[in-house]
Design a protein around this motif. Structure first.
Motif, short mmCIF file in Angstrom:
data_model
loop_
_atom_site.label_atom_id
_atom_site.label_comp_id
_atom_site.label_asym_id
_atom_site.label_seq_id
_atom_site.Cartn_x
_atom_site.Cartn_y
_atom_site.Cartn_z
N GLU A 119 -0.29 14.75 -6.64
CA GLU A 119 -0.68 15.29 -7.86
C GLU A 119 0.09 14.62 -9.08
N ILE A 120 1.22 14.51 -8.75
CA ILE A 120 1.99 13.89 -9.90
C ILE A 120 1.62 12.42 -10.24
N CYS A 121 1.45 11.80 -9.14
CA CYS A 121 0.84 10.29 -9.08
C CYS A 121 -0.54 10.00 -9.81
N GLY A 122 -1.33 11.20 -9.45
CA GLY A 122 -2.50 11.37 -10.34
C GLY A 122 -2.54 11.53 -11.71
N GLU A 123 -1.69 12.42 -12.10
CA GLU A 123 -1.49 12.79 -13.32
C GLU A 123 -0.82 11.57 -14.25
N TYR A 124 0.14 11.00 -13.81
CA TYR A 124 1.37 10.23 -14.64
C TYR A 124 0.95 8.72 -14.45
N LEU A 125 0.60 8.35 -13.25
CA LEU A 125 0.65 6.77 -13.03
C LEU A 125 -0.92 6.35 -13.61
N THR A 126 -0.88 5.16 -14.23
CA THR A 126 -1.88 4.32 -14.49
C THR A 126 -1.78 2.82 -13.94
N ARG B 289 0.84 -1.15 -0.11
CA ARG B 289 -0.04 0.08 0.05
C ARG B 289 0.68 1.23 -0.11
N ILE B 290 0.66 2.04 -0.86
CA ILE B 290 1.47 3.43 -1.09
C ILE B 290 0.42 4.79 -0.93
N VAL B 291 1.15 5.54 -0.25
CA VAL B 291 0.40 6.64 -0.13
C VAL B 291 1.25 8.13 -0.34
N ALA B 292 0.92 8.87 -1.20
CA ALA B 292 1.81 10.13 -1.30
C ALA B 292 0.72 11.22 -0.99
N PHE B 293 1.56 12.34 -0.67
CA PHE B 293 0.94 13.73 -0.29
C PHE B 293 1.31 14.79 -1.11
#
Length: 152
Positions: free
Chosen positions: A61-68, A52-56
């Motif tokens: 924002e970067i995870c939401g934009e670039y990761l799939t 389980r990974i969590v980013a703040f």
């Protein structure tokens, strides 16, 4: 002195989920899978572990934009175990990795660009995204890496 450091390379099991705190700060959560090959009775067996990974903040924002789903990532972070109460009133514990640095690995997703234009781009080393460091747009360009170069 003590150290709490985790380093993982794995693939996302689903697109990141982006939520916001009460004061509007973004939080991304997702799971990645890592594989380990073991030999048991002369036969290779692949063991998969889910994390389980969590980013703040900006990293979220970067995870939401670039990761799939399926994206390969390098994660540096720290372990955090938290306690919560489920709907039945039972206390539960969950261990997560809080992201401090992230690097997106693997191939870029194909967009409207042709394969020729992708291969003609100048390759540069992948950039490490630091937690408190803004990400200039030109640093989001990823090199083309063949999946056969990845050891797992």
């Amino acid at each position: 002195m003590s150290i709490n450091k985790v380093i993982l390379i794995g693939r996302l099991g689903a697109d990141p989920e982006i939520r916001y705190t009460l004061d509007g700060k973004p939080v991304a959560s997702f799971r990645i899978a890592t594989n380990e090959v073991i030999v048991k009775n002369g036969e290779k067996e692949i063991l998969t572990e889910w994390h389980r990974i969590v980013a703040f903040g900006r990293l979220a924002e970067i995870c939401g934009e670039y990761l799939t789903k399926g994206s390969q990532v390098y994660i540096e972070g720290k372990l955090r175990t938290r306690k919560f109460e489920d709907r039945q009133g039972i206390q539960r514990y969950i261990t997560e990795i809080i992201v401090q640095n992230i690097q997106i690995l693997g191939k870029k997703p194909q967009t409207s660009q042709t394969t020729e234009s992708l291969t003609s781009q100048v390759e540069s080393s992948p950039k490490l995204v630091k937690k408190d460091e803004p990400l200039p747009l030109e640093e989001t360009e990823e090199p083309l890496i063949d999946e056969e170069d990845i050891p797992f």
